[in-house]
Motif scaffolding. Structure first.
Motif, mmCIF file in Angstrom:
data_model
loop_
_atom_site.group_PDB
_atom_site.id
_atom_site.type_symbol
_atom_site.label_atom_id
_atom_site.label_comp_id
_atom_site.label_asym_id
_atom_site.label_seq_id
_atom_site.Cartn_x
_atom_site.Cartn_y
_atom_site.Cartn_z
ATOM 1 N N TRP A 168 0.836 -1.189 0.000
ATOM 2 C CA TRP A 168 0.000 0.000 0.000
ATOM 3 C C TRP A 168 0.873 1.242 0.000
ATOM 4 N N ASP A 169 0.325 2.333 -0.501
ATOM 5 C CA ASP A 169 0.995 3.623 -0.409
ATOM 6 C C ASP A 169 0.884 4.139 1.031
ATOM 7 N N ALA A 170 2.025 4.444 1.648
ATOM 8 C CA ALA A 170 2.021 4.799 3.073
ATOM 9 C C ALA A 170 1.251 6.087 3.343
ATOM 10 N N GLU A 171 1.383 7.067 2.469
ATOM 11 C CA GLU A 171 0.691 8.342 2.692
ATOM 12 C C GLU A 171 -0.811 8.171 2.545
ATOM 13 N N ALA A 172 -1.242 7.395 1.543
ATOM 14 C CA ALA A 172 -2.674 7.149 1.360
ATOM 15 C C ALA A 172 -3.234 6.386 2.562
ATOM 16 N N TRP A 173 -2.451 5.465 3.112
ATOM 17 C CA TRP A 173 -2.906 4.710 4.285
ATOM 18 C C TRP A 173 -3.090 5.638 5.491
ATOM 19 N N MET A 220 -6.193 1.366 1.493
ATOM 20 C CA MET A 220 -5.567 0.099 1.107
ATOM 21 C C MET A 220 -5.539 -0.120 -0.398
ATOM 22 N N ALA A 221 -5.463 0.951 -1.166
ATOM 23 C CA ALA A 221 -5.325 0.812 -2.617
ATOM 24 C C ALA A 221 -3.994 0.115 -2.896
ATOM 25 N N SER A 222 -4.032 -1.054 -3.520
ATOM 26 C CA SER A 222 -2.846 -1.898 -3.585
ATOM 27 C C SER A 222 -2.200 -1.908 -4.966
ATOM 28 N N PHE A 223 -0.971 -2.445 -4.987
ATOM 29 C CA PHE A 223 -0.172 -2.495 -6.207
ATOM 30 C C PHE A 223 -0.158 -3.930 -6.749
ATOM 31 N N ASP A 224 -1.310 -4.533 -6.860
ATOM 32 C CA ASP A 224 -1.358 -5.914 -7.309
ATOM 33 C C ASP A 224 -2.589 -6.120 -8.184
ATOM 34 N N LYS A 225 -3.042 -7.364 -8.262
ATOM 35 C CA LYS A 225 -4.171 -7.682 -9.146
ATOM 36 C C LYS A 225 -5.509 -7.488 -8.455
ATOM 37 N N GLN A 226 -5.566 -6.684 -7.391
ATOM 38 C CA GLN A 226 -6.840 -6.428 -6.727
ATOM 39 C C GLN A 226 -7.832 -5.778 -7.683
ATOM 40 N N ILE A 227 -7.319 -5.003 -8.630
ATOM 41 C CA ILE A 227 -8.186 -4.401 -9.649
ATOM 42 C C ILE A 227 -8.926 -5.495 -10.412
ATOM 43 N N VAL A 228 -8.202 -6.563 -10.743
ATOM 44 C CA VAL A 228 -8.804 -7.699 -11.451
ATOM 45 C C VAL A 228 -9.835 -8.386 -10.566
ATOM 46 N N ARG A 263 3.993 -2.018 -12.744
ATOM 47 C CA ARG A 263 5.147 -1.209 -13.148
ATOM 48 C C ARG A 263 5.464 -0.141 -12.123
ATOM 49 N N GLU A 264 4.420 0.490 -11.565
ATOM 50 C CA GLU A 264 4.634 1.548 -10.572
ATOM 51 C C GLU A 264 5.328 1.001 -9.329
ATOM 52 N N LEU A 265 4.929 -0.184 -8.897
ATOM 53 C CA LEU A 265 5.552 -0.764 -7.709
ATOM 54 C C LEU A 265 7.044 -1.005 -7.933
ATOM 55 N N ILE A 266 7.388 -1.605 -9.058
ATOM 56 C CA ILE A 266 8.800 -1.866 -9.340
ATOM 57 C C ILE A 266 9.585 -0.565 -9.408
ATOM 58 N N ASP A 267 9.016 0.441 -10.041
ATOM 59 C CA ASP A 267 9.703 1.725 -10.165
ATOM 60 C C ASP A 267 9.952 2.338 -8.791
ATOM 61 N N ARG A 268 8.954 2.294 -7.922
ATOM 62 C CA ARG A 268 9.103 2.910 -6.601
ATOM 63 C C ARG A 268 10.103 2.144 -5.736
ATOM 64 N N LEU A 269 10.116 0.831 -5.855
ATOM 65 C CA LEU A 269 11.039 0.040 -5.040
ATOM 66 C C LEU A 269 12.473 0.129 -5.552
ATOM 67 N N THR A 270 12.658 -0.079 -6.832
ATOM 68 C CA THR A 270 14.015 -0.257 -7.353
ATOM 69 C C THR A 270 14.697 1.041 -7.766
ATOM 70 N N ASN A 271 13.945 2.112 -7.978
ATOM 71 C CA ASN A 271 14.554 3.369 -8.424
ATOM 72 C C ASN A 271 14.613 4.429 -7.340
#
Length: 298
Positions: free
Chosen positions: A236-241, A251-259, A289-297
Motif C-alpha cells: 500500500w501507499d504509506a501516505e494514502a494509508w 488500502m489501494a494496492s499495487f497488485d491484481k486487486q483491480i482484477v 510497473r509503478e511498484l517496481i519503479d518505486r522500489l528499485t529506483n
C-alpha cells in the motif's frame, strides 16, 4: 504481440509442470542439478486463469523477485538469507530471457509461510466475526487496514495440485515438518518480513502481508519461488494509508486487486469467467510497473 501465456519450446530443456502463473523446466542433461522457473503473463483470480493475460507481467514479477533476492542476500545490509538462484542468470535461454530464473532444485517444504503485518483480507473477515486471525486472538477495537500489534506468522498447508491450500496452526506445522524446522520457518519468515517492510517503508510503501516458500538444500533452509512480488504480497501507499478516510483509499494496492474487484462485480463464479476489459488489463499492468519503479529506483 509475443504470447507469453503458453509454455514454450526451449532447446536443452523440457517442461515438467505448468501452474497458474509459472512453468517449470528441467535440463535434458540429467547430470545438471538446476531447474528453470519461467513466469508467464497469465493472471488468475478465484482459482481461474483469466483471459487475456497482463502484458509484461512475467518480466515484471521476475525482475522484482531478482531484486528482492539481491536485497535479502545482503544488499540491504542484513545477514544474507540463502536463496535458490543458481549462479549466472545469463545462462537463461534467450526465448524466456527477462522472465525466467535459473535455480537450484530443492526439497520443497509443504508450508506456505504467510506473514501478516496489517489487518486485511481474509484476516479482517475472521477478526470481524470473532476477534481472531487464523485462530490467534487479537485486541478488540481494530479496524480494517490497521497495523497489527506485531506481525503474525500464519502458515498454510500447500495442498496437492487442484486442491485449496489450508490455513494451519503452528503446532500442525510442527507435526508436518518437525518442531525445530517449524520454528526456523517462523523465525526466518518474520525476520524476512521485517527487513522487507523496512525497505518498503523507506520508499513510502507499506508491506501489509506476504507469503514465502522455503526448501532445503544441503540441509540449509533456502528461500525459493517468487519473493515479495505483486502476486505474493500486498503493498500500500504509506501516505494514502495515513490520510485515507475509507478502506478503499487506505488500502489501494499495487497488485491484481483491480482484477479481483472487477471480476467479483462482473461474474457470479459459475461457468467460464468473462474476458477482462482492456482498461482493467492496462490499469493492472500500470500498478505492477509503478511498484517496481518505486522500489528499485528510489
Amino acid at each position: 504481440m509475443t504470447d507469453h501465456g503458453a509454455p514454450v519450446s526451449l532447446p536443452g530443456w523440457h517442461p515438467v509442470y505448468s501452474g497458474k502463473v509459472r512453468d517449470l523446466y528441467l535440463p535434458d542433461d540429467e547430470t545438471d542439478p538446476r531447474m528453470l522457473v519461467v513466469a508467464s503473463d497469465r493472471v488468475s483470480a478465484f482459482d481461474h486463469v483469466l483471459e487475456p493475460g497482463i502484458p509484461g507481467k512475467g518480466t515484471l514479477l521476475t525482475t522484482l523477485s531478482l531484486w528482492w533476492f539481491a536485497q535479502l542476500a545482503g544488499a540491504d545490509g542484513g545477514v544474507p538469507i540463502p536463496n535458490h538462484l543458481a549462479g549466472d542468470q545469463g545462462e537463461v535461454p534467450d526465448a524466456v530471457s527477462g522472465r525466467a530464473m535459473l535455480v537450484h532444485r530443492l526439497e520443497m517444504l509443504p508450508i506456505e509461510c504467510v506473514v501478516r503485518g496489517y489487518l486485511t483480507g481474509s484476516g479482517w473477515a475472521e477478526y470481524a466475526a470473532g476477534g481472531t486471525v487464523c485462530g490467534i486472538q487479537l485486541p478488540a477495537g481494530l479496524s480494517n487496514g490497521d497495523r497489527l500489534p506485531e506481525p503474525l506468522f500464519t502458515p498454510a498447508y500447500k495442498a496437492p495440485l487442484g486442491e485449496h491450500d489450508e490455513n494451519i496452526t503452528f503446532d500442525q506445522t510442527a507435526q508436518l515438518v518437525g518442531a525445530d524446522r517449524a520454528a526456523q520457518l517462523r523465525d526466518l519468515s518474520l525476520e524476512t518480513y521485517r527487513r522487507a517492510a523496512e525497505t518498503a517503508a523507506s520508499r513510502g510503501l507499506i508491506l501489509a502481508d506476504t507469503k514465502f516458500e522455503f526448501g532445503i538444500r544441503d540441509g540449509e533452509l533456502t528461500l525459493a519461488d517468487e519473493v515479495l512480488t505483486s502476486d505474493s504480497s500486498r503493498y500500500w501507499d504509506a501516505e494514502a494509508w495515513r490520510t485515507g478516510t475509507t478502506p478503499a483509499e487506505r488500502m489501494a494496492s499495487f497488485d491484481k486487486q483491480i482484477v479481483r474487484d472487477w471480476l467479483a462485480a462482473a461474474w457470479d463464479k459459475t461457468g467460464t469467467p468473462p474476458e477482462l476489459p482492456a482498461e482493467i488489463v492496462e490499469r493492472t499492468a500500470e500498478k505492477y510497473r509503478e511498484l517496481i519503479d518505486r522500489l528499485t529506483n528510489s
